[in-house]
Motif scaffolding. Structure first.
Motif, PDB file in Angstrom:
ATOM      1  N   GLU A 155       0.802  -0.966  -0.119  1.00 55.53           N
ATOM      2  CA  GLU A 155      -0.075   0.007   0.016  1.00 55.53           C
ATOM      3  C   GLU A 155       0.926   1.282   0.120  1.00 55.53           C
ATOM      4  N   LYS A 156       1.980   1.167   0.750  1.00 56.30           N
ATOM      5  CA  LYS A 156       2.481   2.349   0.941  1.00 56.30           C
ATOM      6  C   LYS A 156       3.888   2.581   0.122  1.00 56.30           C
ATOM      7  N   PHE A 157       4.410   1.580  -0.021  1.00 54.81           N
ATOM      8  CA  PHE A 157       5.969   1.466  -0.723  1.00 54.81           C
ATOM      9  C   PHE A 157       5.488   1.340  -2.373  1.00 54.81           C
ATOM     10  N   GLY A 158       4.616   0.459  -2.615  1.00 50.31           N
ATOM     11  CA  GLY A 158       4.528   0.086  -3.875  1.00 50.31           C
ATOM     12  C   GLY A 158       5.373  -0.635  -4.442  1.00 50.31           C
ATOM     13  N   LYS A 159       5.364  -0.852  -5.883  1.00 51.79           N
ATOM     14  CA  LYS A 159       5.902  -1.841  -6.795  1.00 51.79           C
ATOM     15  C   LYS A 159       7.328  -1.291  -7.185  1.00 51.79           C
ATOM     16  N   ARG A 160       7.837  -0.213  -6.656  1.00 52.02           N
ATOM     17  CA  ARG A 160       9.044   0.340  -7.193  1.00 52.02           C
ATOM     18  C   ARG A 160      10.065  -0.752  -6.982  1.00 52.02           C
ATOM     19  N   ALA A 161      10.236  -1.638  -6.254  1.00 54.44           N
ATOM     20  CA  ALA A 161      11.248  -2.830  -5.972  1.00 54.44           C
ATOM     21  C   ALA A 161      10.877  -4.038  -6.730  1.00 54.44           C
ATOM     22  N   ALA A 209      14.835  -6.921  -0.403  1.00 52.49           N
ATOM     23  CA  ALA A 209      16.172  -7.083   0.083  1.00 52.49           C
ATOM     24  C   ALA A 209      17.046  -6.746  -0.992  1.00 52.49           C
ATOM     25  N   GLU A 210      16.839  -7.189  -2.221  1.00 47.88           N
ATOM     26  CA  GLU A 210      17.808  -6.786  -3.375  1.00 47.88           C
ATOM     27  C   GLU A 210      17.657  -5.571  -3.709  1.00 47.88           C
ATOM     28  N   TYR A 211      16.510  -4.635  -3.644  1.00 47.59           N
ATOM     29  CA  TYR A 211      16.483  -3.482  -3.879  1.00 47.59           C
ATOM     30  C   TYR A 211      17.501  -2.618  -3.043  1.00 47.59           C
ATOM     31  N   PHE A 212      17.545  -2.811  -1.776  1.00 47.75           N
ATOM     32  CA  PHE A 212      18.148  -2.091  -0.901  1.00 47.75           C
ATOM     33  C   PHE A 212      19.629  -2.849  -0.477  1.00 47.75           C
ATOM     34  N   SER A 230      19.553 -14.621  -7.726  1.00 49.34           N
ATOM     35  CA  SER A 230      20.155 -13.520  -8.742  1.00 49.34           C
ATOM     36  C   SER A 230      21.312 -14.087  -9.711  1.00 49.34           C
ATOM     37  N   SER A 231      21.149 -13.605 -10.833  1.00 52.75           N
ATOM     38  CA  SER A 231      22.428 -13.807 -11.810  1.00 52.75           C
ATOM     39  C   SER A 231      23.591 -12.879 -11.492  1.00 52.75           C
ATOM     40  N   ALA A 232      24.792 -13.060 -11.816  1.00 53.75           N
ATOM     41  CA  ALA A 232      25.912 -12.175 -11.683  1.00 53.75           C
ATOM     42  C   ALA A 232      26.106 -11.139 -12.656  1.00 53.75           C
ATOM     43  N   GLY A 233      25.056 -11.479 -13.637  1.00 57.66           N
ATOM     44  CA  GLY A 233      25.274 -10.730 -14.939  1.00 57.66           C
ATOM     45  C   GLY A 233      24.229  -9.440 -14.848  1.00 57.66           C
ATOM     46  N   TYR A 234      23.539  -9.099 -13.818  1.00 54.15           N
ATOM     47  CA  TYR A 234      22.884  -7.834 -14.040  1.00 54.15           C
ATOM     48  C   TYR A 234      23.060  -7.060 -12.484  1.00 54.15           C
ATOM     49  N   GLN A 235      22.423  -5.607 -12.924  1.00 55.69           N
ATOM     50  CA  GLN A 235      22.628  -4.731 -11.788  1.00 55.69           C
ATOM     51  C   GLN A 235      21.501  -3.967 -11.464  1.00 55.69           C
ATOM     52  N   ARG A 236      21.044  -3.996 -10.366  1.00 62.72           N
ATOM     53  CA  ARG A 236      19.451  -3.243 -10.211  1.00 62.72           C
ATOM     54  C   ARG A 236      19.863  -1.694  -9.949  1.00 62.72           C
ATOM     55  N   THR A 237      19.153  -0.763 -10.712  1.00 64.57           N
ATOM     56  CA  THR A 237      19.281   0.666 -10.628  1.00 64.57           C
ATOM     57  C   THR A 237      18.653   0.898  -9.221  1.00 64.57           C
ATOM     58  N   VAL A 238      19.292   1.776  -8.477  1.00 64.96           N
ATOM     59  CA  VAL A 238      18.732   2.035  -7.120  1.00 64.96           C
ATOM     60  C   VAL A 238      18.487   3.728  -7.026  1.00 64.96           C
ATOM     61  N   PRO A 239      17.721   4.333  -6.295  1.00 61.78           N
ATOM     62  CA  PRO A 239      17.593   5.806  -6.483  1.00 61.78           C
ATOM     63  C   PRO A 239      18.178   6.643  -5.165  1.00 61.78           C
ATOM     64  N   TYR A 240      19.502   6.123  -4.774  1.00 61.98           N
ATOM     65  CA  TYR A 240      20.321   6.733  -4.031  1.00 61.98           C
ATOM     66  C   TYR A 240      21.654   6.432  -4.122  1.00 61.98           C
ATOM     67  N   THR A 241      22.590   7.174  -3.492  1.00 61.12           N
ATOM     68  CA  THR A 241      24.056   6.830  -3.519  1.00 61.12           C
ATOM     69  C   THR A 241      24.439   5.718  -2.450  1.00 61.12           C
ATOM     70  N   ARG A 242      25.127   4.634  -2.953  1.00 62.95           N
ATOM     71  CA  ARG A 242      25.288   3.704  -2.386  1.00 62.95           C
ATOM     72  C   ARG A 242      25.942   3.830  -1.027  1.00 62.95           C
ATOM     73  N   GLY A 243      25.521   3.223   0.006  1.00 63.49           N
ATOM     74  CA  GLY A 243      26.143   3.465   1.279  1.00 63.49           C
ATOM     75  C   GLY A 243      25.691   4.669   2.074  1.00 63.49           C
ATOM     76  N   SER A 244      24.628   5.554   1.384  1.00 66.05           N
ATOM     77  CA  SER A 244      24.190   6.803   2.246  1.00 66.05           C
ATOM     78  C   SER A 244      23.000   6.415   2.863  1.00 66.05           C
TER      79      SER A 244
END
Length: 273
Positions: free
Chosen positions: A136-142, A151-154, A226-240
């Motif tokens: 309801e609140k976070f939606g399907k963005r992940a 978990a993969e998204y974050f 998860s396959s080693a050949g892809y990378q998910r786009t995330v909306p923030y700087t990694r680690g921040s």
């Protein structure tokens, strides 16, 4: 039916089970895992997990394929449900129950298991189903709303599909999702428009060296390994985000007292002022 509130503690729990077969055999619990969490600090206070041996060991071959770590051999010497029922009852009864899709699955299986040994089931003092809250609140963005996708998204690692590991991951996913929602509520005109884009997976073809993008469909099944050949786009700087999570969590603990996590999500805007 809910129990009277005897404790403000939250218990995150998860079950691993067999899958019903053609013989008419229903779900059988193979593993129970739980952590008790302080709602004021969101820290783990205690934990309990146990493998469970079904009456008929032959049905373990019908277990869900995602439970790779649970085999007929690993549960052969485990206690039967009746032997651990008292401990499970004490872990759950009178506490706020939390978990991913627990209302439709885990709670039903617990009730069935206690009915089979002619004992009353434990009762909750409240319910936090992270699947319903986040849908309801976070939606399907992940992608889909399975724990593995969230978990993969974050960047929290791969879901292990073992009860105790999964409930700890569930808590971390909720912390991260809550942080994003808090940030969005503070600057809705800026962040809401840019962070709600559907996630994409970028894959590289080894043979041609080309990049291909696809959107994950919303489904009820867990994604494959998860396959080693892809990378998910995330909306923030990694680690921040991890640092921001801790800062918001501290504000959250001071401001909200003993309220369950689902109430905390409803008041995110006021907490960040």
């Amino acid at each position: 039916m809910e129990a009277s509130v005897q404790s403000t503690e939250i218990v995150f729990f998860d079950l691993e089970t067999t899958v019903p077969g053609r013989t008419g055999q229903g779900f059988c619990i193979l593993e129970f895992g739980a952590i008790v969490v302080c709602p004021r600090k969101l820290i783990e206070l205690e934990s309990y997990s146990t493998l469970i041996r079904p009456k008929d060991l032959s049905i373990v071959a019908l277990r869900s394929s995602r439970c790779d770590g649970i085999t007929r051999e690993t549960v052969a010497n485990a206690p039967e449900f009746e032997e651990v029922a008292e401990k499970i009852f004490g872990t759950l009864n009178g506490r706020i129950w939390a978990g991913h899709n627990i209302q439709r699955f885990d709670c039903v299986r617990i009730k069935e298991a206690f009915a089979q040994i002619n004992r009353p089931p434990p009762l909750s003092a409240g319910m936090i189903d992270s699947l319903g809250i986040l849908a309801e609140k976070f939606g399907k963005r992940a992608g889909n709303m399975k724990m593995a996708s969230l978990a993969e998204y974050f960047r929290l690692g791969q879901q292990k599909h073992r009860s105790l590991d999964d409930v700890r991951m569930n808590l971390e996913v909720l912390k991260h999702c809550a942080t994003v929602l808090f940030l969005e509520s503070s600057l809705p005109s800026i962040l809401n428009g840019s962070w709600h884009t559907p996630p994409t997976i970028t894959t590289r073809s080894r043979s041609q060296g080309k990049l291909h993008c696809r959107e994950e469909p919303y489904s009820r099944k867990s994604p494959t390994t998860s396959s080693a050949g892809y990378q998910r786009t995330v909306p923030y700087t990694r680690g921040s985000l991890g640092k921001m999570t801790e800062r918001v969590k501290n504000l959250l603990c001071k401001a909200q007292g003993n309220q369950p996590l689902n109430n905390l999500l409803k008041h995110s805007h006021s907490l960040l002022r």
